[in-house]
Motif scaffolding. Structure first.
Motif, PDB file in Angstrom:
ATOM      1  N   GLN A   1       7.523   7.013   3.297  1.00 15.21           N
ATOM      2  CA  GLN A   1       7.997   6.953   4.681  1.00 15.21           C
ATOM      3  C   GLN A   1       6.893   7.357   5.657  1.00 15.21           C
ATOM      4  OE1 GLN A   1      11.230   5.897   5.691  1.00 15.21           O
ATOM      5  NE2 GLN A   1      10.060   5.748   7.580  1.00 15.21           N
ATOM      6  N   SER A   2       6.126   8.380   5.299  1.00 15.65           N
ATOM      7  CA  SER A   2       5.019   8.814   6.141  1.00 15.65           C
ATOM      8  C   SER A   2       3.966   7.721   6.281  1.00 15.65           C
ATOM      9  CB  SER A   2       4.395  10.077   5.558  1.00 15.65           C
ATOM     10  OG  SER A   2       3.214  10.411   6.241  1.00 15.65           O
ATOM     11  N   TYR A   3       3.670   7.039   5.181  1.00 17.07           N
ATOM     12  CA  TYR A   3       2.683   5.957   5.225  1.00 17.07           C
ATOM     13  C   TYR A   3       3.158   4.829   6.131  1.00 17.07           C
ATOM     14  CZ  TYR A   3      -0.942   2.765   3.662  1.00 17.07           C
ATOM     15  OH  TYR A   3      -2.011   1.914   3.627  1.00 17.07           O
ATOM     16  N   LEU A   4       4.427   4.456   6.025  1.00 16.08           N
ATOM     17  CA  LEU A   4       4.954   3.383   6.865  1.00 16.08           C
ATOM     18  C   LEU A   4       5.031   3.808   8.334  1.00 16.08           C
ATOM     19  CD1 LEU A   4       7.777   1.908   4.619  1.00 16.08           C
ATOM     20  CD2 LEU A   4       5.508   0.979   5.030  1.00 16.08           C
ATOM     21  N   ASP A   5       5.323   5.087   8.575  1.00 12.90           N
ATOM     22  CA  ASP A   5       5.383   5.574   9.957  1.00 12.90           C
ATOM     23  C   ASP A   5       4.026   5.497  10.644  1.00 12.90           C
ATOM     24  OD1 ASP A   5       8.070   6.057   9.781  1.00 12.90           O
ATOM     25  OD2 ASP A   5       7.862   8.214   9.401  1.00 12.90           O
ATOM     26  N   ASN A   6       2.957   5.637   9.874  1.00 17.10           N
ATOM     27  CA  ASN A   6       1.608   5.528  10.454  1.00 17.10           C
ATOM     28  C   ASN A   6       1.352   4.151  11.045  1.00 17.10           C
ATOM     29  OD1 ASN A   6       0.931   8.162   9.825  1.00 17.10           O
ATOM     30  ND2 ASN A   6      -0.005   7.598   7.868  1.00 17.10           N
ATOM     31  N   PHE A   7       2.055   3.132  10.552  1.00 20.57           N
ATOM     32  CA  PHE A   7       1.891   1.759  11.036  1.00 20.57           C
ATOM     33  C   PHE A   7       3.093   1.305  11.862  1.00 20.57           C
ATOM     34  CE2 PHE A   7      -0.948   2.075   7.428  1.00 20.57           C
ATOM     35  CZ  PHE A   7      -2.098   1.513   7.945  1.00 20.57           C
ATOM     36  N   PHE A   8       3.921   2.259  12.282  1.00 15.60           N
ATOM     37  CA  PHE A   8       5.065   1.992  13.147  1.00 15.60           C
ATOM     38  C   PHE A   8       6.077   1.050  12.513  1.00 15.60           C
ATOM     39  CE2 PHE A   8       1.375   2.803  15.903  1.00 15.60           C
ATOM     40  CZ  PHE A   8       1.778   4.008  16.440  1.00 15.60           C
ATOM     41  N   LEU A   9       6.215   1.097  11.203  1.00 16.17           N
ATOM     42  CA  LEU A   9       7.229   0.317  10.501  1.00 16.17           C
ATOM     43  C   LEU A   9       8.415   1.236  10.236  1.00 16.17           C
ATOM     44  CD1 LEU A   9       5.022  -1.660   7.966  1.00 16.17           C
ATOM     45  CD2 LEU A   9       5.858  -2.381  10.184  1.00 16.17           C
ATOM     46  N   THR A  10       9.460   1.066  11.011  1.00 16.56           N
ATOM     47  CA  THR A  10      10.593   1.981  10.928  1.00 16.56           C
ATOM     48  C   THR A  10      11.877   1.238  10.587  1.00 16.56           C
ATOM     49  OG1 THR A  10      10.936   1.749  13.298  1.00 16.56           O
ATOM     50  CG2 THR A  10       9.587   3.608  12.572  1.00 16.56           C
ATOM     51  N   GLY A  11      11.811   0.308   9.658  1.00 17.52           N
ATOM     52  CA  GLY A  11      13.002  -0.424   9.263  1.00 17.52           C
ATOM     53  C   GLY A  11      13.758   0.313   8.170  1.00 17.52           C
ATOM     54  N   THR A  12      14.702  -0.390   7.558  1.00 17.91           N
ATOM     55  CA  THR A  12      15.469   0.166   6.455  1.00 17.91           C
ATOM     56  C   THR A  12      14.588   0.201   5.219  1.00 17.91           C
ATOM     57  OG1 THR A  12      17.425  -0.832   7.419  1.00 17.91           O
ATOM     58  CG2 THR A  12      17.598  -0.085   5.147  1.00 17.91           C
ATOM     59  N   LEU A  13      14.546   1.357   4.561  1.00 15.70           N
ATOM     60  CA  LEU A  13      13.615   1.573   3.456  1.00 15.70           C
ATOM     61  C   LEU A  13      14.360   2.144   2.256  1.00 15.70           C
ATOM     62  CD1 LEU A  13      10.604   1.858   2.489  1.00 15.70           C
ATOM     63  CD2 LEU A  13      10.709   4.152   3.428  1.00 15.70           C
ATOM     64  N   THR A  14      14.051   1.619   1.063  1.00 11.81           N
ATOM     65  CA  THR A  14      14.589   2.152  -0.186  1.00 11.81           C
ATOM     66  C   THR A  14      13.428   2.364  -1.135  1.00 11.81           C
ATOM     67  OG1 THR A  14      16.591   0.866   0.134  1.00 11.81           O
ATOM     68  CG2 THR A  14      16.234   1.765  -2.051  1.00 11.81           C
ATOM     69  N   VAL A  15      13.336   3.571  -1.718  1.00  5.40           N
ATOM     70  CA  VAL A  15      12.271   3.887  -2.670  1.00  5.40           C
ATOM     71  C   VAL A  15      12.920   4.294  -3.980  1.00  5.40           C
ATOM     72  CG1 VAL A  15      10.309   5.385  -3.178  1.00  5.40           C
ATOM     73  CG2 VAL A  15      10.720   4.625  -0.846  1.00  5.40           C
ATOM     74  N   ASN A  16      12.468   3.671  -5.066  1.00  4.80           N
ATOM     75  CA  ASN A  16      12.975   4.007  -6.392  1.00  4.80           C
ATOM     76  C   ASN A  16      11.776   4.306  -7.285  1.00  4.80           C
ATOM     77  OD1 ASN A  16      14.360   4.327  -8.753  1.00  4.80           O
ATOM     78  ND2 ASN A  16      14.913   2.161  -8.962  1.00  4.80           N
ATOM     79  N   SER A  17      11.676   5.560  -7.759  1.00  2.00           N
ATOM     80  CA  SER A  17      10.535   5.926  -8.597  1.00  2.00           C
ATOM     81  C   SER A  17      10.941   6.286 -10.016  1.00  2.00           C
ATOM     82  CB  SER A  17       9.782   7.104  -7.972  1.00  2.00           C
ATOM     83  OG  SER A  17      10.621   8.239  -7.924  1.00  2.00           O
ATOM     84  N   GLY A  18      12.208   6.505 -10.269  1.00  2.00           N
ATOM     85  CA  GLY A  18      12.654   6.850 -11.613  1.00  2.00           C
ATOM     86  C   GLY A  18      12.334   8.281 -12.006  1.00  2.00           C
TER      87      GLY A  18
ATOM     88  N   ASN B   1       0.825  -1.215   0.000  1.00  2.00           N
ATOM     89  CA  ASN B   1       0.000   0.000   0.000  1.00  2.00           C
ATOM     90  C   ASN B   1       0.857   1.262   0.000  1.00  2.00           C
ATOM     91  OD1 ASN B   1      -2.422  -1.368  -0.078  1.00  2.00           O
ATOM     92  ND2 ASN B   1      -2.647  -1.405   2.139  1.00  2.00           N
ATOM     93  N   ALA B   2       1.994   1.222   0.657  1.00  2.00           N
ATOM     94  CA  ALA B   2       2.908   2.368   0.644  1.00  2.00           C
ATOM     95  C   ALA B   2       3.441   2.604  -0.766  1.00  2.00           C
ATOM     96  CB  ALA B   2       4.055   2.152   1.621  1.00  2.00           C
ATOM     97  N   ALA B   3       3.726   1.532  -1.507  1.00  2.00           N
ATOM     98  CA  ALA B   3       4.176   1.674  -2.895  1.00  2.00           C
ATOM     99  C   ALA B   3       3.068   2.291  -3.748  1.00  2.00           C
ATOM    100  CB  ALA B   3       4.591   0.316  -3.464  1.00  2.00           C
ATOM    101  N   ARG B   4       1.831   1.905  -3.509  1.00  7.42           N
ATOM    102  CA  ARG B   4       0.699   2.500  -4.247  1.00  7.42           C
ATOM    103  C   ARG B   4       0.556   3.986  -3.941  1.00  7.42           C
ATOM    104  NH1 ARG B   4      -2.973  -2.300  -2.611  1.00  7.42           N
ATOM    105  NH2 ARG B   4      -2.362  -3.831  -4.166  1.00  7.42           N
ATOM    106  N   GLU B   5       0.714   4.336  -2.662  1.00  4.85           N
ATOM    107  CA  GLU B   5       0.647   5.758  -2.286  1.00  4.85           C
ATOM    108  C   GLU B   5       1.756   6.546  -2.978  1.00  4.85           C
ATOM    109  OE1 GLU B   5      -1.429   7.724  -0.356  1.00  4.85           O
ATOM    110  OE2 GLU B   5      -2.762   6.006  -0.492  1.00  4.85           O
ATOM    111  N   GLY B   6       2.940   5.972  -3.012  1.00  5.75           N
ATOM    112  CA  GLY B   6       4.050   6.633  -3.690  1.00  5.75           C
ATOM    113  C   GLY B   6       3.792   6.773  -5.185  1.00  5.75           C
TER     114      GLY B   6
END
Length: 146
Positions: free
Chosen positions: A84-101, A60-65
């Motif tokens: 990152q904001s979407y994941l923070d809402n669910f307390f998921l604070t691990g290592t994150l990489t986002v690639n959108s091109g 769902n975070a990928a869809r929001e992005g």
């Protein structure tokens, strides 16, 4: 007057049955073995459920992005912040990489697909008890640019 215990002991000897008190140790050992097995099943179920929940949230975070990435004024930093904001809402604070091109110049033209890939490093709840190492959850979302 004869004691009741003596009669019961003789009856047990005649019938070849053991007394109740002699089984107490065996019951405790069996309970300990079964408790370990049931605990592993319980914690494994909890771990699998949490991993499945985390996969759904990352998707769902990928869809929001991707929803943000298809707008004309979007850039990589904004997409990263939205995910990152979407994941923070669910307390998921691990290592994150986002690639959108979206870092390429010029930006993709209208109608071209934009894919947002989110890679999240999942740390198991139970540590090394159930899962041997960290897992990587990858989710992709593709939408056409406005």
């Amino acid at each position: 007057m004869c004691g009741g215990r003596g009669i019961l002991n003789k009856l047990h000897l005649l019938l070849g049955t053991k007394r109740w008190k002699s089984n107490r140790g065996a019951v405790a050992v069996e309970f300990a073995l079964v408790l370990i097995l049931l605990s592993l099943i319980l914690f494994g179920t909890i771990e699998f459920g949490w991993a499945f929940f985390t996969k759904a949230i990352v998707t769902n975070a990928a869809r929001e992005g991707a929803r943000l990435a298809v707008t004309p004024s979007a850039d990589d930093a904004a997409v990263q912040a939205r995910v990152q904001s979407y994941l923070d809402n669910f307390f998921l604070t691990g290592t994150l990489t986002v690639n959108s091109g979206l870092s390429s110049i010029p930006l993709p033209p209208s109608g071209d697909p934009v894919t947002v890939t989110v890679t999240y490093k999942y740390a198991p709840l139970t540590g090394a008890l159930i899962a041997s190492s960290n897992w990587t959850i990858v989710a992709n979302a593709t939408m056409r640019r406005e």
